[in-house]
Scaffold this motif. Structure first.
Motif, PDB file in Angstrom:
ATOM      1  N   THR A  12      46.594 -12.791 -40.679  1.00 56.43           N
ATOM      2  CA  THR A  12      45.443 -13.456 -40.088  1.00 56.43           C
ATOM      3  C   THR A  12      44.400 -13.683 -41.182  1.00 56.43           C
ATOM      4  O   THR A  12      44.388 -12.997 -42.211  1.00 56.43           O
ATOM      5  CB  THR A  12      44.815 -12.631 -38.953  1.00 56.43           C
ATOM      6  N   TRP A  13      43.496 -14.662 -40.938  1.00 52.48           N
ATOM      7  CA  TRP A  13      42.497 -15.043 -41.923  1.00 52.48           C
ATOM      8  C   TRP A  13      41.126 -15.162 -41.266  1.00 52.48           C
ATOM      9  O   TRP A  13      41.018 -15.565 -40.115  1.00 52.48           O
ATOM     10  CB  TRP A  13      42.865 -16.376 -42.570  1.00 52.48           C
ATOM     11  N   LYS A  14      40.093 -14.824 -42.031  1.00 51.54           N
ATOM     12  CA  LYS A  14      38.709 -14.939 -41.577  1.00 51.54           C
ATOM     13  C   LYS A  14      37.943 -15.841 -42.536  1.00 51.54           C
ATOM     14  O   LYS A  14      38.064 -15.707 -43.760  1.00 51.54           O
ATOM     15  CB  LYS A  14      38.044 -13.564 -41.533  1.00 51.54           C
ATOM     16  N   SER A  15      37.173 -16.769 -41.991  1.00 52.84           N
ATOM     17  CA  SER A  15      36.326 -17.632 -42.809  1.00 52.84           C
ATOM     18  C   SER A  15      35.125 -16.837 -43.296  1.00 52.84           C
ATOM     19  O   SER A  15      34.433 -16.185 -42.510  1.00 52.84           O
ATOM     20  CB  SER A  15      35.863 -18.836 -41.990  1.00 52.84           C
ATOM     21  N   LEU A  16      34.872 -16.896 -44.613  1.00 51.90           N
ATOM     22  CA  LEU A  16      33.741 -16.178 -45.191  1.00 51.90           C
ATOM     23  C   LEU A  16      32.559 -17.094 -45.485  1.00 51.90           C
ATOM     24  O   LEU A  16      31.415 -16.710 -45.280  1.00 51.90           O
ATOM     25  CB  LEU A  16      34.162 -15.470 -46.479  1.00 51.90           C
ATOM     26  N   SER A  17      32.831 -18.303 -46.006  1.00 52.47           N
ATOM     27  CA  SER A  17      31.726 -19.173 -46.399  1.00 52.47           C
ATOM     28  C   SER A  17      32.233 -20.556 -46.791  1.00 52.47           C
ATOM     29  O   SER A  17      33.425 -20.745 -47.052  1.00 52.47           O
ATOM     30  CB  SER A  17      30.953 -18.579 -47.580  1.00 52.47           C
ATOM     31  N   LEU A  18      31.309 -21.507 -46.847  1.00 52.50           N
ATOM     32  CA  LEU A  18      31.514 -22.863 -47.359  1.00 52.50           C
ATOM     33  C   LEU A  18      32.551 -23.668 -46.576  1.00 52.50           C
ATOM     34  O   LEU A  18      33.134 -24.623 -47.092  1.00 52.50           O
ATOM     35  CB  LEU A  18      31.889 -22.845 -48.843  1.00 52.50           C
ATOM     36  N   SER A  19      32.778 -23.294 -45.328  1.00 48.20           N
ATOM     37  CA  SER A  19      33.695 -24.063 -44.487  1.00 48.20           C
ATOM     38  C   SER A  19      33.190 -25.492 -44.349  1.00 48.20           C
ATOM     39  O   SER A  19      32.019 -25.722 -44.039  1.00 48.20           O
ATOM     40  CB  SER A  19      33.808 -23.411 -43.108  1.00 48.20           C
ATOM     41  N   PRO A  36      62.809 -17.871 -48.105  1.00 45.60           N
ATOM     42  CA  PRO A  36      61.395 -17.873 -47.729  1.00 45.60           C
ATOM     43  C   PRO A  36      61.173 -17.678 -46.232  1.00 45.60           C
ATOM     44  O   PRO A  36      61.801 -18.328 -45.408  1.00 45.60           O
ATOM     45  CB  PRO A  36      60.910 -19.251 -48.187  1.00 45.60           C
ATOM     46  N   LYS A  37      60.244 -16.793 -45.918  1.00 46.39           N
ATOM     47  CA  LYS A  37      59.866 -16.519 -44.535  1.00 46.39           C
ATOM     48  C   LYS A  37      58.358 -16.705 -44.399  1.00 46.39           C
ATOM     49  O   LYS A  37      57.588 -16.179 -45.205  1.00 46.39           O
ATOM     50  CB  LYS A  37      60.246 -15.087 -44.148  1.00 46.39           C
ATOM     51  N   LEU A  38      57.941 -17.480 -43.388  1.00 44.32           N
ATOM     52  CA  LEU A  38      56.531 -17.728 -43.170  1.00 44.32           C
ATOM     53  C   LEU A  38      55.814 -16.438 -42.789  1.00 44.32           C
ATOM     54  O   LEU A  38      56.281 -15.670 -41.945  1.00 44.32           O
ATOM     55  CB  LEU A  38      56.346 -18.773 -42.071  1.00 44.32           C
ATOM     56  N   VAL A  39      54.661 -16.220 -43.402  1.00 40.94           N
ATOM     57  CA  VAL A  39      53.820 -15.071 -43.078  1.00 40.94           C
ATOM     58  C   VAL A  39      52.803 -15.507 -42.037  1.00 40.94           C
ATOM     59  O   VAL A  39      52.093 -16.500 -42.224  1.00 40.94           O
ATOM     60  CB  VAL A  39      53.100 -14.553 -44.334  1.00 40.94           C
ATOM     61  N   GLY A  40      52.710 -14.786 -40.930  1.00 45.62           N
ATOM     62  CA  GLY A  40      51.814 -15.191 -39.858  1.00 45.62           C
ATOM     63  C   GLY A  40      52.322 -16.440 -39.172  1.00 45.62           C
ATOM     64  O   GLY A  40      53.527 -16.728 -39.156  1.00 45.62           O
ATOM     65  N   ASP A  41      51.402 -17.219 -38.609  1.00 47.19           N
ATOM     66  CA  ASP A  41      51.815 -18.410 -37.857  1.00 47.19           C
ATOM     67  C   ASP A  41      51.079 -19.662 -38.330  1.00 47.19           C
ATOM     68  O   ASP A  41      51.002 -20.652 -37.613  1.00 47.19           O
ATOM     69  CB  ASP A  41      51.583 -18.211 -36.359  1.00 47.19           C
ATOM     70  N   ARG A  42      50.541 -19.631 -39.560  1.00 44.97           N
ATOM     71  CA  ARG A  42      49.772 -20.760 -40.045  1.00 44.97           C
ATOM     72  C   ARG A  42      50.559 -21.569 -41.068  1.00 44.97           C
ATOM     73  O   ARG A  42      51.087 -21.010 -42.031  1.00 44.97           O
ATOM     74  CB  ARG A  42      48.470 -20.282 -40.716  1.00 44.97           C
ATOM     75  N   ASN A  43      50.632 -22.877 -40.847  1.00 43.27           N
ATOM     76  CA  ASN A  43      51.231 -23.788 -41.823  1.00 43.27           C
ATOM     77  C   ASN A  43      50.166 -24.558 -42.603  1.00 43.27           C
ATOM     78  O   ASN A  43      50.395 -25.664 -43.072  1.00 43.27           O
ATOM     79  CB  ASN A  43      52.164 -24.783 -41.136  1.00 43.27           C
ATOM     80  N   ASP A  44      48.990 -23.962 -42.755  1.00 42.66           N
ATOM     81  CA  ASP A  44      47.905 -24.610 -43.474  1.00 42.66           C
ATOM     82  C   ASP A  44      48.278 -24.845 -44.934  1.00 42.66           C
ATOM     83  O   ASP A  44      49.179 -24.202 -45.485  1.00 42.66           O
ATOM     84  CB  ASP A  44      46.636 -23.753 -43.423  1.00 42.66           C
ATOM     85  N   ASP A  45      47.553 -25.780 -45.552  1.00 40.83           N
ATOM     86  CA  ASP A  45      47.705 -26.059 -46.979  1.00 40.83           C
ATOM     87  C   ASP A  45      46.826 -25.066 -47.738  1.00 40.83           C
ATOM     88  O   ASP A  45      45.608 -25.218 -47.797  1.00 40.83           O
ATOM     89  CB  ASP A  45      47.267 -27.500 -47.252  1.00 40.83           C
TER      90      ASP A  45
END
Length: 288
Positions: free
Chosen positions: A118-125, A70-79
């Motif tokens: 990378t990720w973009k917030s779309l709604s309901l944050s 397994p290799k992490l994609v990007g730099d985010r360790n978010d759940d």
């Protein structure tokens, strides 16, 4: 964890599964494949552009490297909770930030158009945590575990609220946008009005569902038993038992092509569940 989220957790427990953390991950550690182990898988998918496998976990999005590690994609360790590959390099997801990130504890709906870099917030944050997502008929269908709702959105920004229910996973017919199925502690619940209402769950009791092609609706039960329905979930036939025990995720890529994550690995079948090959080994853990 609020009441609605607790209902989702109770459903997972009733299905013999574990609902992974409701808050951000405390682990912002290594991204190198050599010392990374994957557990708490929440979603699987193949990018149509290159057939690369992507695995959404409690500690980020991973993909196998050249050695299959397994290799992490990007730099985010978010759940990453709900996860869906929607097209070439286009992913939808939900979940929670790491504990070191400022901002709300629920990410709402987020989207990547560069294969998870990378990720973009779309709604309901801050308002919603989607534990299950589907993208079909140019519509996002989501099970919002925070509020115990089935929601739909054409643009990922504005939403229509559907039925309240306690569910673990959803699947939408690739032919009929009004036919939505949900896994509950009683069995598979059915909606014929786009998720506005659902029937009571009927057996078999399944944990996860995936529906990519006509006549090829797949489900997996809490012990790893793989089922298929050719009539939209009215009847089911048990095909086999996926390797590795309790399931963590299920994705149908095509009529005979299936990905399943269990306690010991991510497994792939290209013959409708007759045989499985391991794509990635994982640490033993619970499911959603």
């Amino acid at each position: 964890m609020n009441t609605r989220h607790a209902f989702a957790a109770a459903t997972a427990v009733a299905l013999g599964l574990t609902l992974a953390a409701c808050a951000g991950s405390d682990d912002d550690t290594a991204s190198s494949a050599s010392d990374v182990s994957v557990s708490h898988i929440h979603g699987l998918g193949l990018d149509p552009s290159d057939q690369r496998l992507y695995i959404a976990t409690h500690e980020g999005i991973y993909t196998p490297d050249s050695q299959g590690k397994p290799k992490l994609v990007g730099d985010r360790n978010d759940d990453f909770m709900g996860f869906r590959v929607a097209g070439d390099k286009t992913f939808y997801a939900s979940g929670h930030p790491t504990s070191r990130e400022d901002g709300p504890g629920n990410k709402g709906l987020i989207r990547s158009t560069d294969a998870g870099q990378t990720w973009k917030s779309l709604s309901l944050s801050g308002k919603s945590d989607f534990h299950a997502l589907d993208y079909v008929h140019r519509t996002v269908y989501g099970y919002d575990a925070t509020n115990g709702l089935l929601r739909t959105s054409k643009d990922g920004a504005t939403w229509k609220n559907g039925a309240e229910l306690q569910a673990l996973d959803i699947a939408v017919s690739p032919q009929d946008p009004d036919l939505v199925l949900a896994t509950t502690a009683e069995g598979v619940a059915r909606s014929t009005d786009g998720g506005k209402t659902f029937t009571e769950g009927k057996r078999p009791v399944l944990a996860y569902l995936s529906w990519q092609a006509k006549g090829a609706l797949y489900g997996i039960d809490p012990s790893g038993g793989l089922y298929r329905s050719t009539d939209g979930g009215t009847t089911w036939k048990k095909l086999a038992t996926a390797p590795g025990g309790k399931p963590q995720a299920l994705t149908a890529v095509g009529a005979e092509h299936i990905l399943a994550a269990t306690q010991t690995g991510v497994y792939e079948s290209k013959d409708g569940g007759k045989t499985f090959d391991e794509r990635l080994s994982v640490e033993s853990s619970g499911g959603h």
